[in-house]
Structure formats: structure tokens, C-alpha cells
Design an enzyme around this catalytic site. Sequence first.
Site, PDB file in Angstrom:
ATOM      1  N   GLY A   1      -4.114 -39.424  41.648  1.00  0.00           N
ATOM      2  CA  GLY A   1      -3.262 -38.893  40.585  1.00  0.00           C
ATOM      3  C   GLY A   1      -1.816 -39.195  40.904  1.00  0.00           C
TER       4      GLY A   1
ATOM      5  CG  HIS B   1      -2.077 -32.154  43.386  1.00  0.00           C
ATOM      6  ND1 HIS B   1      -2.148 -31.972  44.750  1.00  0.00           N
ATOM      7  CD2 HIS B   1      -1.097 -33.087  43.200  1.00  0.00           C
ATOM      8  CE1 HIS B   1      -1.240 -32.740  45.343  1.00  0.00           C
ATOM      9  NE2 HIS B   1      -0.596 -33.433  44.426  1.00  0.00           N
ATOM     10  CD  GLU B   2      -1.387 -35.686  40.285  1.00  0.00           C
ATOM     11  OE1 GLU B   2      -0.170 -35.908  40.119  1.00  0.00           O
ATOM     12  OE2 GLU B   2      -1.958 -35.879  41.375  1.00  0.00           O
TER      13      GLU B   2
ATOM     14  CG  HIS C   1       3.372 -33.446  41.359  1.00  0.00           C
ATOM     15  ND1 HIS C   1       4.206 -33.382  42.452  1.00  0.00           N
ATOM     16  CD2 HIS C   1       2.198 -33.938  41.841  1.00  0.00           C
ATOM     17  CE1 HIS C   1       3.577 -33.810  43.535  1.00  0.00           C
ATOM     18  NE2 HIS C   1       2.346 -34.155  43.192  1.00  0.00           N
TER      19      HIS C   1
ATOM     20  CB  CYS D   1       0.809 -34.942  47.688  1.00  0.00           C
ATOM     21  SG  CYS D   1       2.039 -35.144  46.392  1.00  0.00           S
ATOM     22  CG  LEU D   2       0.064 -41.088  46.130  1.00  0.00           C
ATOM     23  CD1 LEU D   2       0.121 -42.065  44.967  1.00  0.00           C
ATOM     24  CD2 LEU D   2      -0.544 -41.755  47.349  1.00  0.00           C
TER      25      LEU D   2
ATOM     26  CD  GLN E   1       3.322 -37.495  42.726  1.00  0.00           C
ATOM     27  OE1 GLN E   1       2.428 -37.501  41.894  1.00  0.00           O
ATOM     28  NE2 GLN E   1       3.092 -37.625  44.027  1.00  0.00           N
TER      29      GLN E   1
HETATM   30 NI    NI Z   1       0.926 -34.903  44.464  1.00  0.00          NI
END
Ligand code: NI
Length: 173
Positions: free
Chosen positions: A49, A136-137, A140, A94-95, A54
Site C-alpha cells: 500500500g 493503515h493507508e 496516513h 511501512c515504506l 507518502q
Molecule cells: Ni505506511
Amino acid sequence: MSILKVARMGHPVLREKARPVEKAEFKDPVFQRLVDDMIETMHEYAGVGLAGPQVHESRRLFVALLDDGEDAVAIVNPVITVVGDEVVEGWEGCLSIPEIRGRVPRAFRIKVQAQDRDGKRLELEAEDYPARVIQHETDHLDGVLFFDRMRGFESLTYLEEYGRYHARHDDDE
Ligand code: NI
């Protein structure tokens, strides 16, 4: 298409509340290109995701892989409703927080009202892993990172140690 720079924890954009995507934006080739670039960027870094903030785009959209073998989907302006009161803890990464995994409690079942990349109404129900990804997304988009949702930091682990000690021993993920 191009690979976008991913903001890492500490960058203020990750802590902002993102703005809604407006109706007029869906027809904008720049917006459509952003969606394509986000999908390409997610694949490049082997994520499941990736949310607008991000990639320094403070807009309410994310791309995700919700089912094995399915194409990436874009979810725009999501609103989550929790269904039932079951909460499950599972591993997340998480990226924007590279090389780290931790256990995060999430609602097991949710409903999502959103729009797709063309602005069409999208409603879906998800449970377990895809529900975790969506939560999670969507976090963000409100400036929330998975660390904020952890009950404690005891489970935090580097990726290598995760693979060595945790991945095979837990039945989730
Ligand atoms: Ni993340």
C-alpha cells in the site's frame, strides 16, 4: 510512468491531514498519472500500500494490493466504518519507516465508502489482512503512522530479525 520519492518518518507531510480529492481532479491527466506513478512506486519498493502523503501529495488517496494476485487498486476519499468489535493484532511495516516491523491492533472487519480513480462510487467490505491494509493507508491520510497505533513497542523489530525470529512463528502474514 516514474518512481516517486517516498517521504520517510520525520518528514512533516506524513503528519498533515490530507485534503479531499475534488471532483474536477479525476479528469486531470496529472492526477491519473499520479495514480499510475504511485502504483509503480509501490511495486518498486515491494509495498502492499502507498498513500498520497507518502509521496509528498497531501491528498486523500492511496493505492494498495488487497488480494493476492489482484491488480493494485486506487481508493480515493475513503471513509471507514468499523463492523463489529473484533480487534486483531498483526504485523505491519511501512515504506515510510523502512526495515521495521511491529504488531498493531486493528479492527478485524470494516466497510469502506470511497471513490475509484475515475471518481465512481466505491463500496467494499473487508476483513482481516485487506482490512488491515486499508486502515493503515487511511491513517496516513490523517497524519497517523502505525507506531501511533501500537499498544506498546516491545514487538518492534528490524526486518532481518523479523524474518529470523517472527515471520515463521506467527500465523498472520
Ligand atoms: Ni505506511
